[in-house]
Structure formats: structure tokens, C-alpha cells
Scaffold this active site. Structure first.
Site: not given
Ligand code: IPD
Ligand code: CA
Ligand code: CA
Length: 265
Positions: A70, A88, A90-91, A93, A215
Site C-alpha cells: 500500500e 497491507d 497496517i489495515d 490505520t 485490503d
Molecule cells: C482501510 C480500511 C477500511 C476500509 C478502507 C481502507 P487502511 O485501509 O480497510 O476498513 O474501509 O477503504 O482503505 O487505509 O486503514 O489500510
Molecule cells: Ca488497507
Molecule cells: Ca494500510
């Protein structure tokens, strides 16, 4: 030489665990938070540090593999040829910054476009979800059972409030009846966790309008290993190099919602 996918899974699990330690230790230190595409799109020094950590491990062990991450620490990936790691760091964030919980590390490994390994580490709960294609999915050392079908009236569906109010991507009138009819809705703020929870049967489906490959790459492998389905909202296969709407769930529930609420015919 045939690739040993169990070994790749073990490596992904090990590196996710180690990255989890790096994240846990960071709670003692000061976090730098910046914004990306808009004021709510957050990135921290830890997102970049963890991505760099994972990429270094992967590159050292598998210099011939491609890596799609990412934060763009790796190279640009334009094809799914060969073996591609989709990560990813940190999913969730926003959760990481605001709550210090409900975020995950997501690692999917694809070969010639097919998902072979999926690893999602729910860091604070110390829950390691992992799967190798054709060998079932696991939560830590326990094999996850095949998903049991559920009538929509008894289902719990993960959906963010964004999609059932005025928004740019879908007419909320299409999803409101689904929300009305199911037993309840949840939103955890981490797509990886939501997908892992579908694989574990904690959620019956997950609907969202715009995710990137990092994701959902790992979650797709996990869910398919327990008999679930992951498509876009039209029921079509996902583009693993682009953004997609995502509809994941138990097979029959997925079909029913597609037929009764999402198909355009
Ligand atoms: C997000 C998370 C969130 C989703 C967003 C993503 P990130 O990823 O998964 O739940 O709704 O569309 O972008 O930016 O925290 O890695
Ligand atoms: Ca993510
Ligand atoms: Ca992320």
C-alpha cells in the site's frame, strides 16, 4: 522447481508476527500521523516502517518475487505474472491511530493471478488467520470449519454506515433493504479483519464499495478456503491490480443478496 506454499505460509506468518512486535513496541514511542488523499486518509511512520520491514524480509528470501504494498515502498507492479506478494502493513490505520486496536497486517501471495496464501494478523488480539489454497484456513492452530449457511434473517452483515446514506458510489436505496432484513450490522474499520471474520463465521457477509488489492488479497484466500465467495457487487471476479467494490459472504447468502438486491436485471 515446484514452490512450497506451506513454507511461504510459514514465512508470512513469522514475518507478520515479527511485524506485530514492531507495532506493539511502537506504542511506547511517539507516532507521526500524516494525511494522504484527504483529511481522513491517515498514514503513520509505522505504516511505512512495517511495510519496509516486510518488503526487506520478502526480498531477501525471494528476490525474484514481485511485491505490491500500500505505501509504495516496493516497486510498481503492473502484472500478476509469477509470484506476487500483496501486502497491507497496517489495515485499519484510523483505528491504529485513534484506538490502538482493531487493525491488522494483511499478506496475500498470488501465483499467476491465483491466490495461494492468505495471512491476516489481528495484532492486539494475537489472532493469526492463515490459509494455503486447497489446504483449509486456520485461526492460530485451529482449523476453521466450512461456513454454515444462514438465512438472511439470522445473518450479521458488515457494512459501513457510509454506504447506506448519501454517497458517491451506490444508491443507498439498494442496500437499505438488506440492512432491514438481516439480523444486525457491524463495522470494524479494517477490511482485513472484516474478511477474516467472514472466514471465521463471525460475520455472514461483508459489503463495501471501494477497496484496493492489499485490503482484500489475503482475505479472499481465507474465505474461499472455507467455501465462501468473494466478488464485486455485480458478482464478478475481482481485479487484483485495481480498486473494486467487494461483496464477501457465505455462498447461499451471497447468491440471495445478489439475486434479490444487487443484480440490475
Ligand atoms: C482501510 C480500511 C477500511 C476500509 C478502507 C481502507 P487502511 O485501509 O480497510 O476498513 O474501509 O477503504 O482503505 O487505509 O486503514 O489500510
Ligand atoms: Ca488497507
Ligand atoms: Ca494500510
Amino acid at each position: 522447481m515446484a514452490i512450497n506454499w506451506d513454507e511461504i505460509r510459514d514465512q508470512a506468518v513469522k514475518w507478520a508476527n515479527e511485524a506485530g512486535d514492531v507495532i506493539r513496541e511502537s506504542f511506547e514511542k511517539e507516532l507521526t500521523v500524516e494525511t494522504k488523499s484527504n483529511a481522513d486518509d491517515l498514514v503513520t511512520n509505522m505504516d511505512r516502517e512495517v511495510e519496509e520491514y516486510l518488503i526487506n524480509q520478502i526480498k531477501e528470501t525471494h528476490p525474484e518475487h514481485q511485491i505490491l504494498g500500500e505505501e509504495g515502498v516496493g516497486e510498481e507492479v503492473t502484472s500478476l505474472e509469477g509470484t506476487v506478494w500483496i501486502i497491507d502493513p497496517i489495515d485499519g490505520t484510523m483505528n491504529f491511530v485513534h484506538q490502538q486496536t482493531n487493525f491488522a497486517i494483511s499478506i496475500g501471495v498470488y501465483h499467476e493471478g491465483v491466490g495461494m496464501v492468505g495471512v491476516i494478523y489481528n495484532v492486539i488480539y494475537d489472532e493469526m488467520f492463515h490459509a494455503v489454497k486447497g489446504k483449509g484456513a486456520y485461526l492460530n492452530n485451529v482449523k476453521l470449519p466450512d461456513l454454515e449457511e444462514v438465512p438472511i434473517e439470522k445473518s450479521i452483515i458488515a457494512i459501513n454506515a457510509t454506504w447506506i446514506t448519501r454517497n458517491k458510489r451506490i444508491d443507498p436505496a439498494r442496500l437499505i433493504p438488506v440492512v432491514d432484513r438481516c439480523r444486525g450490522t457491524r463495522s470494524y474499520g479494517s477490511a482485513a479483519i472484516e474478511l477474516a471474520f467472514v472466514a471465521a463465521g463471525r460475520l455472514d457477509a461483508y459489503i463495501t464499495m471501494r477497496l484496493s488489492p492489499w485490503d482484500f488479497a489475503a482475505g479472499k484466500v481465507l474465505i474461499e478456503e472455507v467455501g465462501g465467495r468473494v466478488t464485486n457487487l455485480d458478482g464478478d471476479p475481482l481485479d487484483m491490480l485495481g480498486r473494486n467494490s467487494i461483496f464477501a459472504g457465505k455462498a447461499d447468502l451471497h447468491q440471495l443478496i445478489l439475486d434479490e438486491y444487487l443484480s440490475n436485471d
